[in-house]
Write a protein that holds these residues in place. Structure first.
Motif, PDB file in Angstrom:
ATOM      1  N   GLN A  77      27.787 -25.491   8.505  1.00  0.00           N
ATOM      2  CA  GLN A  77      26.922 -24.319   8.653  1.00  0.00           C
ATOM      3  C   GLN A  77      26.399 -24.314  10.087  1.00  0.00           C
ATOM      4  O   GLN A  77      25.782 -25.276  10.531  1.00  0.00           O
ATOM      5  CB  GLN A  77      25.751 -24.396   7.661  1.00  0.00           C
ATOM      6  CG  GLN A  77      24.822 -23.224   7.716  1.00  0.00           C
ATOM      7  CD  GLN A  77      25.419 -22.008   7.024  1.00  0.00           C
ATOM      8  OE1 GLN A  77      26.233 -22.126   6.133  1.00  0.00           O
ATOM      9  NE2 GLN A  77      25.016 -20.843   7.451  1.00  0.00           N
ATOM     10  N   ILE A  78      26.656 -23.206  10.809  1.00  0.00           N
ATOM     11  CA  ILE A  78      26.199 -23.066  12.192  1.00  0.00           C
ATOM     12  C   ILE A  78      25.183 -21.936  12.236  1.00  0.00           C
ATOM     13  O   ILE A  78      25.491 -20.812  11.838  1.00  0.00           O
ATOM     14  CB  ILE A  78      27.384 -22.765  13.138  1.00  0.00           C
ATOM     15  CG1 ILE A  78      28.442 -23.870  13.031  1.00  0.00           C
ATOM     16  CG2 ILE A  78      26.893 -22.616  14.570  1.00  0.00           C
ATOM     17  CD1 ILE A  78      29.729 -23.566  13.724  1.00  0.00           C
ATOM     18  N   VAL A  79      23.980 -22.248  12.719  1.00  0.00           N
ATOM     19  CA  VAL A  79      22.902 -21.265  12.799  1.00  0.00           C
ATOM     20  C   VAL A  79      22.621 -20.993  14.273  1.00  0.00           C
ATOM     21  O   VAL A  79      22.275 -21.901  15.032  1.00  0.00           O
ATOM     22  CB  VAL A  79      21.622 -21.770  12.095  1.00  0.00           C
ATOM     23  CG1 VAL A  79      20.531 -20.720  12.177  1.00  0.00           C
ATOM     24  CG2 VAL A  79      21.918 -22.149  10.653  1.00  0.00           C
ATOM     25  N   SER A 108      32.013 -15.051  13.934  1.00  0.00           N
ATOM     26  CA  SER A 108      31.692 -13.884  13.106  1.00  0.00           C
ATOM     27  C   SER A 108      30.420 -14.245  12.344  1.00  0.00           C
ATOM     28  O   SER A 108      30.431 -15.141  11.502  1.00  0.00           O
ATOM     29  CB  SER A 108      32.838 -13.534  12.163  1.00  0.00           C
ATOM     30  OG  SER A 108      33.091 -14.595  11.295  1.00  0.00           O
ATOM     31  N   LEU A 109      29.337 -13.546  12.664  1.00  0.00           N
ATOM     32  CA  LEU A 109      28.029 -13.913  12.142  1.00  0.00           C
ATOM     33  C   LEU A 109      27.603 -13.029  10.973  1.00  0.00           C
ATOM     34  O   LEU A 109      27.935 -11.854  10.911  1.00  0.00           O
ATOM     35  CB  LEU A 109      26.965 -13.811  13.235  1.00  0.00           C
ATOM     36  CG  LEU A 109      27.151 -14.716  14.440  1.00  0.00           C
ATOM     37  CD1 LEU A 109      26.032 -14.501  15.432  1.00  0.00           C
ATOM     38  CD2 LEU A 109      27.227 -16.160  14.024  1.00  0.00           C
ATOM     39  N   GLU A 110      26.855 -13.657  10.089  1.00  0.00           N
ATOM     40  CA  GLU A 110      26.195 -12.958   8.999  1.00  0.00           C
ATOM     41  C   GLU A 110      24.781 -13.539   8.938  1.00  0.00           C
ATOM     42  O   GLU A 110      24.609 -14.720   8.624  1.00  0.00           O
ATOM     43  CB  GLU A 110      26.943 -13.199   7.688  1.00  0.00           C
ATOM     44  CG  GLU A 110      26.385 -12.411   6.544  1.00  0.00           C
ATOM     45  CD  GLU A 110      27.239 -12.595   5.297  1.00  0.00           C
ATOM     46  OE1 GLU A 110      26.651 -12.871   4.245  1.00  0.00           O
ATOM     47  OE2 GLU A 110      28.470 -12.458   5.392  1.00  0.00           O
ATOM     48  N   ASN A 111      23.786 -12.740   9.313  1.00  0.00           N
ATOM     49  CA  ASN A 111      22.395 -13.202   9.405  1.00  0.00           C
ATOM     50  C   ASN A 111      22.240 -14.360  10.396  1.00  0.00           C
ATOM     51  O   ASN A 111      21.596 -15.366  10.090  1.00  0.00           O
ATOM     52  CB  ASN A 111      21.846 -13.610   8.038  1.00  0.00           C
ATOM     53  CG  ASN A 111      21.796 -12.459   7.073  1.00  0.00           C
ATOM     54  OD1 ASN A 111      21.589 -11.319   7.481  1.00  0.00           O
ATOM     55  ND2 ASN A 111      22.014 -12.745   5.805  1.00  0.00           N
ATOM     56  N   GLN A 112      22.880 -14.224  11.558  1.00  0.00           N
ATOM     57  CA  GLN A 112      22.829 -15.231  12.633  1.00  0.00           C
ATOM     58  C   GLN A 112      23.424 -16.566  12.192  1.00  0.00           C
ATOM     59  O   GLN A 112      23.139 -17.592  12.796  1.00  0.00           O
ATOM     60  CB  GLN A 112      21.407 -15.439  13.131  1.00  0.00           C
ATOM     61  CG  GLN A 112      20.788 -14.250  13.844  1.00  0.00           C
ATOM     62  CD  GLN A 112      21.518 -13.857  15.110  1.00  0.00           C
ATOM     63  OE1 GLN A 112      22.324 -12.935  15.101  1.00  0.00           O
ATOM     64  NE2 GLN A 112      21.244 -14.551  16.188  1.00  0.00           N
ATOM     65  N   GLN A 113      24.261 -16.584  11.172  1.00  0.00           N
ATOM     66  CA  GLN A 113      24.863 -17.810  10.683  1.00  0.00           C
ATOM     67  C   GLN A 113      26.373 -17.667  10.562  1.00  0.00           C
ATOM     68  O   GLN A 113      26.881 -16.574  10.353  1.00  0.00           O
ATOM     69  CB  GLN A 113      24.285 -18.192   9.312  1.00  0.00           C
ATOM     70  CG  GLN A 113      22.812 -18.478   9.348  1.00  0.00           C
ATOM     71  CD  GLN A 113      22.288 -18.868   7.987  1.00  0.00           C
ATOM     72  OE1 GLN A 113      23.037 -19.023   7.033  1.00  0.00           O
ATOM     73  NE2 GLN A 113      20.978 -19.037   7.897  1.00  0.00           N
TER      74      GLN A 113
END
Length: 149
Positions: A77-79, A108-113
């Motif tokens: 998991q990359i935030v 490709s981000l979803e909610n900065q993650q």
């Protein structure tokens, strides 16, 4: 029957030693077990761009909140920092032991993650490198990871 004198014995010993060394050289260069790749194919071009890499690492280190990487059984998991928008770039997972296990994934981000599932990963050491850009500024984040399944 004729005896072998010292001179002939030394020549035979040197010839046997040279044959052994030549055999080892040929065996090591042709055996697939000893096949080691370069770290990268275009190492000269990467050396020329090294100052840009240092600047990007400095930009990343100067952030108030840097990238957070969390390992779990499901994957990586990359935030990304919440204050950065319009993030684009690439995540590289370099496997030092085997070039075929390297992974390159566009961000490709979803909610900065961003999530990389464990199905793509093999147990062992990886070098994570996240090269990303936000609003014209480049950033580089590096971390060594030990994947355990």
């Amino acid at each position: 029957m004729k005896k072998i004198n010292w001179g002939v014995g030394i020549v035979i010993a040197i010839a046997c030693f040279m044959s052994f060394i030549i055999f080892l050289g040929v065996k090591m260069s042709t055996d697939k077990k000893f096949d080691h790749d370069l770290v990268t194919e275009e190492y000269y071009q990467q050396e020329l761009a090294y100052q840009g890499e240092l600047d990007a690492q400095q930009n990343s280190a100067s952030l108030t909140k840097n990238i957070q990487v969390e390992l779990s059984a499901e994957g990586i998991q990359i935030v990304f920092p919440s204050e950065k928008r319009n993030i684009e770039g690439e995540v590289n997972l370099y496997r030092p032991s085997n070039k075929k296990l390297d992974i390159e994934v566009p961000i490709s981000l979803e909610n900065q993650q961003m999530f990389i599932p464990s199905e793509k990963l093999v147990e062992g050491k990886y070098k994570l490198s996240i090269n990303w850009k936000s609003n014209g500024t480049t950033y580089l984040y590096k971390k060594d990871l030990q994947i355990r399944n």
